[in-house]
Every structure is written in structure tokens, then in C-alpha cells.
Design an enzyme around this catalytic site. Structure first.
Site, PDB file in Angstrom:
ATOM      1  N   CYS A 166      77.498  -8.481  14.797  1.00 14.02           N
ATOM      2  CA  CYS A 166      76.368  -7.797  15.687  1.00 14.02           C
ATOM      3  C   CYS A 166      76.490  -7.182  16.451  1.00 14.02           C
ATOM      4  O   CYS A 166      75.512  -5.821  17.053  1.00 14.02           O
ATOM      5  CB  CYS A 166      74.311  -7.936  15.257  1.00 14.02           C
ATOM      6  N   HIS A 306      68.766  -5.766  22.870  1.00 13.80           N
ATOM      7  CA  HIS A 306      69.319  -6.361  21.578  1.00 13.80           C
ATOM      8  C   HIS A 306      67.934  -6.034  20.971  1.00 13.80           C
ATOM      9  O   HIS A 306      67.499  -5.827  19.779  1.00 13.80           O
ATOM     10  CB  HIS A 306      70.179  -7.039  21.309  1.00 13.80           C
ATOM     11  N   GLU A 317      67.427 -13.781  24.815  1.00 10.79           N
ATOM     12  CA  GLU A 317      67.764 -13.019  25.750  1.00 10.79           C
ATOM     13  C   GLU A 317      67.282 -12.100  26.963  1.00 10.79           C
ATOM     14  O   GLU A 317      67.827 -11.911  28.396  1.00 10.79           O
ATOM     15  CB  GLU A 317      67.470 -11.198  24.821  1.00 10.79           C
ATOM     16  N   LYS A 338      64.694  -2.079  17.611  1.00  8.35           N
ATOM     17  CA  LYS A 338      65.603  -1.906  16.549  1.00  8.35           C
ATOM     18  C   LYS A 338      63.504  -1.945  15.972  1.00  8.35           C
ATOM     19  O   LYS A 338      63.787  -1.908  14.960  1.00  8.35           O
ATOM     20  CB  LYS A 338      65.834  -4.012  16.282  1.00  8.35           C
ATOM     21  N   HIS A 343      67.843  -3.323  11.801  1.00  6.55           N
ATOM     22  CA  HIS A 343      68.399  -3.955  12.472  1.00  6.55           C
ATOM     23  C   HIS A 343      69.965  -3.412  11.711  1.00  6.55           C
ATOM     24  O   HIS A 343      70.285  -3.807  10.508  1.00  6.55           O
ATOM     25  CB  HIS A 343      68.056  -5.747  12.697  1.00  6.55           C
ATOM     26  N   PHE A 404      76.454 -13.184  15.898  1.00  3.49           N
ATOM     27  CA  PHE A 404      76.382 -14.177  15.530  1.00  3.49           C
ATOM     28  C   PHE A 404      77.710 -14.684  15.957  1.00  3.49           C
ATOM     29  O   PHE A 404      78.339 -13.595  15.229  1.00  3.49           O
ATOM     30  CB  PHE A 404      76.253 -14.205  14.136  1.00  3.49           C
TER      31      PHE A 404
END
Lengths: 416, 82
Positions: A166, A306, A317, A338, A343, A404
Site C-alpha cells: 500500500c 495513511h 501512525e 480513506k 483503501h 504490509f
């Protein structure tokens, strides 16, 4: 055109096809209107496989409506989306008249041509090898979108594909900056794309408990920073940005949206999927982006986070932001877009880069939707309810992307 | 069941159009697949496999290189059907 490590890189074109709009203007308008792109999926396979998640944020304008029939047949959806967005971005940049050897393409993807891979596997099993499509391999390869755009624009300086889950779309921006500063290109068409609206990836993300299961209310499912968040909402689409050396852009009289002033990247080396809970890797990426932008912490006027709406990720985050900014952390308006788009995985970084650029351009931080009860562990100034005006004068905005694998990318854009 | 030359030509033209976007009217008997229609070997294989399914015939891989013109393909499909 001469380049060096201090060459300024500017944004001259934007293109996107997303769950809330078929173009950048449509998407931005929907974002400011607070519209969610999430809705119940109408595919038979949702019931057929008893998927635990019944909704997602599907693309708003199917590519069949804008591409030639032969293009939709010979390109995986990930390449189709990328081509749609690249055409818009290139036209938005004024279709620059430039030698093909001076244009590069950097377009990442998290998963690649997963539709083609899985559909052709079905074909092999049901009909045998002779029926497997001869273009199956070039369609499923993750560099297919970059190659399709390179062919479209005759971009011959290079075509590249960063793959970092991502963070792919954001990493593409970083690589584009290097290409221009190293003198290999004057213009780079950069971004990310993703088309994973297929039962297998959905089952996989659901199996790792990454997805929201708020099946009875899809539009409220993506709720970054809210106490009741329970996972992300799968989105799809592509976002492409035309980056250019400032000298080249000025020489051709191009409209400049913003400067891509700084890039920071790091790896957590902590866990294959879980973010490092204190956010040290993410904080290093943010600080590197700010430092390479030649900015001070106090110059940062906005963060597009994010923030995927997972219980663990959003707090990690937030911890990283507080670690990087210290006492300033609570006074920077943070948007989690988002909440509306879902996402977009490999396209998330470049789509949110576009939002960050437009936030600087229009001096507005979009409101995050669905934050009914702000999680007290977050400790950030989350923009919600109403949009927030950003100050006039030179300001810098930060855009975070994490993937990831422990990939962290932060981009710093400066207003012009 | 055997098809007429015109039926095979029309069916083939639709398959070519589907795969390459070439207008069906361009697919004429005397046209060469490679020289006139600019069809590459990958597209040709797809056209062959789709023609097999549509016309209920088998076109061996070794035979494909002999199908230089649209007429070659139409003739082969008709004889394979009979």
C-alpha cells in the site's frame, strides 16, 4: 536539460479514476461533499463463497465507458485504470511536446494483474491450456500498467514498477524524483493502480481480519480514528501525477500545482503486517521528507494520513506523528480521506498525494467522515465535520503511506 | 454443420474485430492477416482458438502458419467442417 540533486520537482498534471469519481475534478468534488464510495457488492460470488465482507468501494466509472473495447480486452483492469488516469494526467499537463527519451513512467501496484491471473487459472482448469489467453502473462505482470502507459505516451527514458503493497503509489513519486534529479528524465508520469475486486483477495484480507465487516452500513464502515473502527474498506482505481523539473515546466509555461519538495522512506523490519507500534520507522520517513524538503517542523500545515481505519494501524501512525512532531503534533490538521475512498492499496499513495496537492492548491483540508467518537489514543487534530481552511503563504503538507512488509513512505509537498 | 463461405467470413470478421478492434468490413477474403491486417502471432492464436470454438473445428498449431490470408482460414474451416 541539466539536473542535479537540488533540482526542484513540480506537479503539472493530475489524473485519477476512483470509487468516488471518474476523474480528478469529480473525485475532489465528491471528497469535499463527504461522499463515501463504499456500497454493497452485487456480485454472485459474495454469496457463492459466503464471504464475511459484502461491500467495497468499487470504481465509479467502469473503464468500458471510456476505453476502446480492444483495450479492455487486452489489458488487465489494473492497467485499464492506470491508462484512464494517465490520459487525464497527461492532458491536464497540457500534453507536453517533449522528446520520448526524456519521459519516464513509474507506476506501482500492490498486487498486480490478479484478475487475469485468477481468471486464466479458472480457464486452464475448466477448458485446458489451449484456451489460456496468449496475452495472459503480459496482462498479469505487475509492470503491465507502467508498460501500457509507456506505450501510450512513447515514454522511452524508462518504465518502472515499485511494488511495496500500500506504499507503492507513494514510492513511485520517490523514484520519479530520483529519475529527474539524476538527469535521466525531464518528465515522469508517476503513480499507482490497483484492481483487486475479486473474491480471493477479499477472502485473504478478511482472513487476516484487516477488513471492516460493517455489512449493514457500508458508507459508515471506513471510519479512521473513530473508536468503533473495525478494519479498512477495499477500494480500487488509479491515480497518476505528472512530475517535472521546475525548469522544464517553466520553459514550456506549464501550470504548476505544487512542488514535490521532499521524500522520506524507511522500513520497519518489525513484522510482516503489523506496524511497529511506537511508529519509529514511520516517524523517520516523515522527518526525512521534511528535512529533504528543506522545511522545519513548524512549516507543516497539513497531513494527509495513511489512516486506513484499522484498530492498530491508525494508532501506530498517530504515535509516529507525535514522535516526529512532538508538541506540534496536536496542532496540525490531519485528514483521513480513506474514510470516503476506501483503501486503494497500491493506488492509495498517489491518490492521497493528489489530495494533498489539491489541499495546498485550494488551501483546504478535507473533513474526515464517520469520526463520531474520536479515539482518545489518537491525540491528533483530526479535521472532521467541516473542512479546514489552510493558511495563505508558503506552506508544506505531508502525505503518509505505509505498506504490509513494513514499508514507510512520506512525501512533502510545498505550495507555489 | 457446414457453414457457407459468407457465414464463415462474417464469423471470422467478428472474432478479428473482438480481438483487435479492426473493423469487420476490413476483414476481406484476399487480405493477409500479417501484411494487410497487421495481426501479430499472439492475436492470431487467440483468433484461431476462438474460431475453433465458434465453428466446431480443430485447427492444429502446425496449420496456423499456412493460414496467410483470410481466404486460407475460411477455406480451412469449411473443409474441416465437412
Amino acid at each position: 536539460m541539466t539536473s542535479s540533486s537540488d533540482t526542484r520537482i513540480v506537479v503539472t498534471g493530475l489524473g485519477a479514476t476512483t470509487p468516488i469519481g471518474g476523474t480528478v475534478p469529480e473525485t475532489w468534488e465528491a471528497l469535499l461533499a463527504g461522499r463515501s464510495g463504499a456500497r454493497t457488492l452485487e456480485f454472485d460470488w459474495v454469496a457463492e463463497y459466503s464471504l464475511p465482507v459484502h461491500f467495497a468501494a468499487q470504481i465509479a466509472t467502469p473503464p468500458e465507458q471510456v476505453l476502446a473495447k480492444v483495450e479492455t480486452r487486452r489489458l488487465d483492469p489494473s492497467s485499464q485504470y492506470a491508462l484512464v488516469a494517465a490520459r487525464e494526467a497527461w492532458a491536464d499537463a497540457g500534453s507536453p511536446d517533449i522528446a520520448p527519451e526524456r519521459i519516464a513512467v513509474v507506476v506501482g501496484s500492490g498486487i498486480g494483474g490478479v484478475h487475469t491471473l485468477l481468471n486464466q487459472w479458472d480457464t486452464l482448469r475448466e477448458k485446458g491450456p489451449r484456451r489460456v489467453y496468449p496475452l495472459a502473462v503480459p496482462m498479469l505482470m505487475p509492470n503491465g500498467p507502467a508498460a501500457a502507459i509507456s506505450l501510450e505516451l512513447s515514454a522511452r527514458a524508462g518504465a518502472h514498477t515499485p511494488v511495496s503493497a500500500c506504499a507503492s503509489g507513494a514510492e513511485a513519486m520517490g523514484y520519479a524524483v530520483q529519475l529527474i534529479r539524476s538527469g535521466r528524465a525531464d518528465i515522469v508520469v508517476a503513480g499507482g493502480t490497483e484492481a483487486a475486486m475479486h473474491p480471493m483477495p477479499i477472502a485473504g484480507f478478511a482472513a487476516m481480519q484487516a477488513l471492516s465487516t460493517r455489512n449493514d452500513d457500508p458508507a459508515a464502515a471506513s471510519r479512521p480514528y473513530d473508536t468503533d473502527r473495525d478494519g479498512f474498506v477495499l477500494g480500487e482505481g488509479a491515480a497518476i501525477i505528472v512530475l517535472e523539473s521546475e525548469a522544464h515546466a517553466q520553459a514550456r509555461g506549464a501550470r504548476i500545482y505544487a512542488e514535490l519538495a521532499g521524500v522520506g522512506m524507511s522500513a520497519d523490519a518489525h513484522h510482516i503486517t503489523a506496524p511497529e507500534p511506537e511508529g519509529s520507522g514511520a516517524a523517520r520517513a516523515m522527518l526525512e521528507a521534511i528535512e529533504t524538503a528543506g522545511a522545519a517542523l513548524s512549516d507543516i500545515a497539513h497531513i494527509n494520513a495513511h489512516a486506513t481505519s484499522t484498530p492498530v494501524g491508525d494508532v501506530a501512525e498517530a504515535n509516529a506523528v507525535r514522535r516526529a512532531f512532538g508538541e506540534l503534533a496536536g496542532s496540525i490538521p490531519v485528514s483521513a480521506t480513506k474514510s470516503m475512498t476506501g483503501h486503494l492499496l497500491g493506488a492509495a499513495g498517489s491518490l492521497e498525494a493528489i489530495f494533498t496537492i489539491l489541499s495546498l492548491h485550494h488551501r483546504v483540508a478535507p473533513a474526515t467522515i464517520n469520526v463520531d467518537n474520536l479515539d482518545p489514543e489518537v491525540g491528533l487534530d483530526v479535521v472532521r465535520g467541516e473542512h479546514r481552511a489552510l493558511p495563505e503563504g508558503p506552506i508544506v503538507a505531508l502525505n503518509n503511506s505505509f505498506g504490509f512488509g513494513g514499508h514507510n513512505v512520506a512525501l512533502a509537498f510545498r505550495s507555489v | 454443420m457446414a457453414s457457407t463461405e459468407q457465414e464463415v467470413l462474417e464469423g471470422l470478421a467478428e472474432i478479428v474485430n473482438e480481438e483487435t478492434g479492426i473493423d469487420t468490413a476490413e476483414v476481406e477474403l484476399d487480405k493477409s492477416f500479417t501484411d494487410d491486417l497487421d495481426i501479430d502471432s499472439l492475436s492470431m492464436m487467440t483468433i484461431v482458438v476462438n474460431a475453433e470454438e465458434r465453428f466446431g473445428v480443430r485447427i492444429p498449431d502446425d496449420e496456423v502458419k499456412n493460414l496467410k490470408t483470410v481466404r486460407d482460414a475460411v477455406t480451412f474451416i469449411q473443409s474441416a467442417q465437412s
